[in-house]
Scaffold this motif. Sequence first.
Motif, PDB file in Angstrom:
ATOM      1  N   ARG A   1      13.049 -86.507 -47.168  1.00 12.09           N
ATOM      2  CA  ARG A   1      13.557 -87.043 -48.433  1.00 12.09           C
ATOM      3  C   ARG A   1      12.770 -86.416 -49.637  1.00 12.09           C
ATOM      4  O   ARG A   1      11.479 -86.458 -49.490  1.00 12.09           O
ATOM      5  CB  ARG A   1      13.743 -88.415 -48.388  1.00 12.09           C
ATOM      6  CG  ARG A   1      14.746 -88.856 -47.573  1.00 12.09           C
ATOM      7  CD  ARG A   1      15.044 -90.306 -47.683  1.00 12.09           C
ATOM      8  NE  ARG A   1      13.679 -91.163 -47.015  1.00 12.09           N
ATOM      9  CZ  ARG A   1      13.006 -91.703 -47.656  1.00 12.09           C
ATOM     10  NH1 ARG A   1      13.010 -91.999 -48.843  1.00 12.09           N
ATOM     11  NH2 ARG A   1      11.874 -92.472 -46.934  1.00 12.09           N
TER      12      ARG A   1
ATOM     13  N   GLU B   1      11.546 -88.061 -52.082  1.00 13.11           N
ATOM     14  CA  GLU B   1      11.132 -89.065 -52.992  1.00 13.11           C
ATOM     15  C   GLU B   1       9.562 -88.882 -53.180  1.00 13.11           C
ATOM     16  O   GLU B   1       8.803 -88.478 -52.445  1.00 13.11           O
ATOM     17  CB  GLU B   1      11.211 -90.539 -52.325  1.00 13.11           C
ATOM     18  CG  GLU B   1      12.724 -90.596 -52.214  1.00 13.11           C
ATOM     19  CD  GLU B   1      13.064 -91.966 -51.472  1.00 13.11           C
ATOM     20  OE1 GLU B   1      12.134 -92.774 -51.333  1.00 13.11           O
ATOM     21  OE2 GLU B   1      14.430 -92.294 -51.352  1.00 13.11           O
TER      22      GLU B   1
ATOM     23  N   THR C   1       5.730 -90.292 -52.909  1.00 18.44           N
ATOM     24  CA  THR C   1       5.034 -91.365 -51.903  1.00 18.44           C
ATOM     25  C   THR C   1       3.524 -91.656 -52.439  1.00 18.44           C
ATOM     26  O   THR C   1       3.171 -90.737 -53.328  1.00 18.44           O
ATOM     27  CB  THR C   1       5.041 -90.656 -50.415  1.00 18.44           C
ATOM     28  OG1 THR C   1       4.442 -89.505 -50.278  1.00 18.44           O
ATOM     29  CG2 THR C   1       6.600 -90.875 -49.995  1.00 18.44           C
TER      30      THR C   1
ATOM     31  N   THR D   1       9.881 -89.165 -46.072  1.00 22.51           N
ATOM     32  CA  THR D   1       9.874 -88.242 -47.111  1.00 22.51           C
ATOM     33  C   THR D   1       9.268 -87.145 -46.399  1.00 22.51           C
ATOM     34  O   THR D   1       8.468 -86.951 -45.649  1.00 22.51           O
ATOM     35  CB  THR D   1       8.802 -88.923 -48.106  1.00 22.51           C
ATOM     36  OG1 THR D   1       7.515 -88.952 -47.773  1.00 22.51           O
ATOM     37  CG2 THR D   1       9.389 -90.457 -48.557  1.00 22.51           C
ATOM     38  N   ARG D   2       9.312 -86.050 -47.485  1.00 22.06           N
ATOM     39  CA  ARG D   2       8.681 -84.588 -46.800  1.00 22.06           C
ATOM     40  C   ARG D   2       7.353 -84.750 -46.889  1.00 22.06           C
ATOM     41  O   ARG D   2       6.704 -84.287 -45.793  1.00 22.06           O
ATOM     42  CB  ARG D   2       9.040 -83.427 -48.151  1.00 22.06           C
ATOM     43  CG  ARG D   2      10.858 -83.552 -48.106  1.00 22.06           C
ATOM     44  CD  ARG D   2      11.153 -82.559 -49.257  1.00 22.06           C
ATOM     45  NE  ARG D   2      12.502 -82.533 -49.375  1.00 22.06           N
ATOM     46  CZ  ARG D   2      13.294 -82.072 -50.420  1.00 22.06           C
ATOM     47  NH1 ARG D   2      12.575 -82.233 -51.594  1.00 22.06           N
ATOM     48  NH2 ARG D   2      14.518 -82.233 -50.512  1.00 22.06           N
TER      49      ARG D   2
ATOM     50  N   GLU E   1       7.073 -94.533 -42.128  1.00 22.79           N
ATOM     51  CA  GLU E   1       8.324 -94.254 -42.871  1.00 22.79           C
ATOM     52  C   GLU E   1       8.749 -95.697 -43.372  1.00 22.79           C
ATOM     53  O   GLU E   1       9.653 -95.576 -44.386  1.00 22.79           O
ATOM     54  CB  GLU E   1       9.010 -93.902 -41.724  1.00 22.79           C
ATOM     55  CG  GLU E   1       9.484 -94.813 -40.635  1.00 22.79           C
ATOM     56  CD  GLU E   1      10.346 -94.314 -39.607  1.00 22.79           C
ATOM     57  OE1 GLU E   1      11.077 -93.167 -39.779  1.00 22.79           O
ATOM     58  OE2 GLU E   1      10.299 -94.558 -38.111  1.00 22.79           O
TER      59      GLU E   1
END
Length: 420
Positions: free
Chosen positions: A72, A74, A76, A272-273, A355
């Motif tokens: 995702r 998003e 972080t 997230t990526r 996660e």
Amino acid sequence: MVLFSLLQRLFAIASLAVFAIAVWLLWSWYDADHVAETLGLAEPPNARLWWGAGLMAVSLLGRIPVLMLLGRGEATALARRAEGVAIPGADGAVLHVEMEGAKKGPILLFTHGWGLSARIWAEARADLGARFGLVFWDLPGLGRSGRPTAGYSIEGFAEDLHAVIDSLPEDRPIILVGHSIGGMTVQAFCARHPELLNRRVAAIVLENTTHTNPLETMIFSRVFRPLQSVVELACKLDMVLSPALWALNWQAWLSGSTHLAARLTAFGARPTREQLDRTARLITKNSPAVQARGVLAMLHWSVTDELPRIDVPALVFVGGRDLITRDHAGEAIAAALPQARLVRVEAAGHMGPVEKAGFYNEQIGDFAEFVGLLRSRAPAVSRRSFLSPDADLAPPGRPDGDPEDRDGPILGMRPSARPI
């Protein structure tokens, strides 16, 4: 870890094969073009050039589209390192230890999983640093810690953890937090040093961990357990071939193969990526030989029989989608510990603390404050328990003959936090 290592190796070999095919296609096109130019022949078709260039791009830049597909977008927490100090370990290693966060109150001491480093705790640093002191350290041979001279063992890691604890202020209670092999290390420490429990160590948090040989508690354990000798042989081979495997692992990281293996085996939900890339990068950076020695140490370890004697408030997390450590391992730990509360996170894989960091850290923060409240109360006649359902937390003794007079934790009460 065994499951991830197997899948990572298979994907790495496939990635290397793609790289080799790309090199062959480019060379064959160049050779044909050179011959045609020398002999004055017609230029060869460019199909091999384009196929070779495409496969080479996949081999060296595949990480980018893989991250776009599997992660995702998003924002972080920033993965960073704090200024650290060097602590002499019990097994000959020089340990890298970082301390930050609140200057007073409880200290949360984090021990990461195998193949990783303290950099994995980015979310915990951001979520908990304002309320608690935070201490992060790298296990021997990983991250910035040196390699041990006495070999690799869970018991040795436990003594290294003891050395870290001894380096911390004595007037602040410590809550040990361990993920995966970090949780195994915490359990081994508690079993070896029960005199420090409820004194120096106020409580423990175990995240997605096991109490015995991980081949017993991973997915497909009935297949892998009889193959333990084969797994051990593969680990010994990794030690011999470590330099070549390290180069292979970096090529697999560039191609995104390591990210794919991590996504399939370590994450239950879509990370997230940055989280996916952070995990894959840390595993790639650390020596294959060191990681193999750690796996061998895990295969010959168990603390199952000692669990009933680890009498300290404990928070035990299990992931409903954890393939590396199935949820029944954490359930067995929580059932055996005298003062354990089980928290099931249905959507979490093995990397649940990353996660699903928001939920994990919220639970840890509430738990730490609750333990602080327990420690602040005056001693009661009966032994207080983390599991006590009574409003006053440490109920006074009952009159003789009262069936509610109990001298120990109420084992029947094992409340669970809500699943997510």
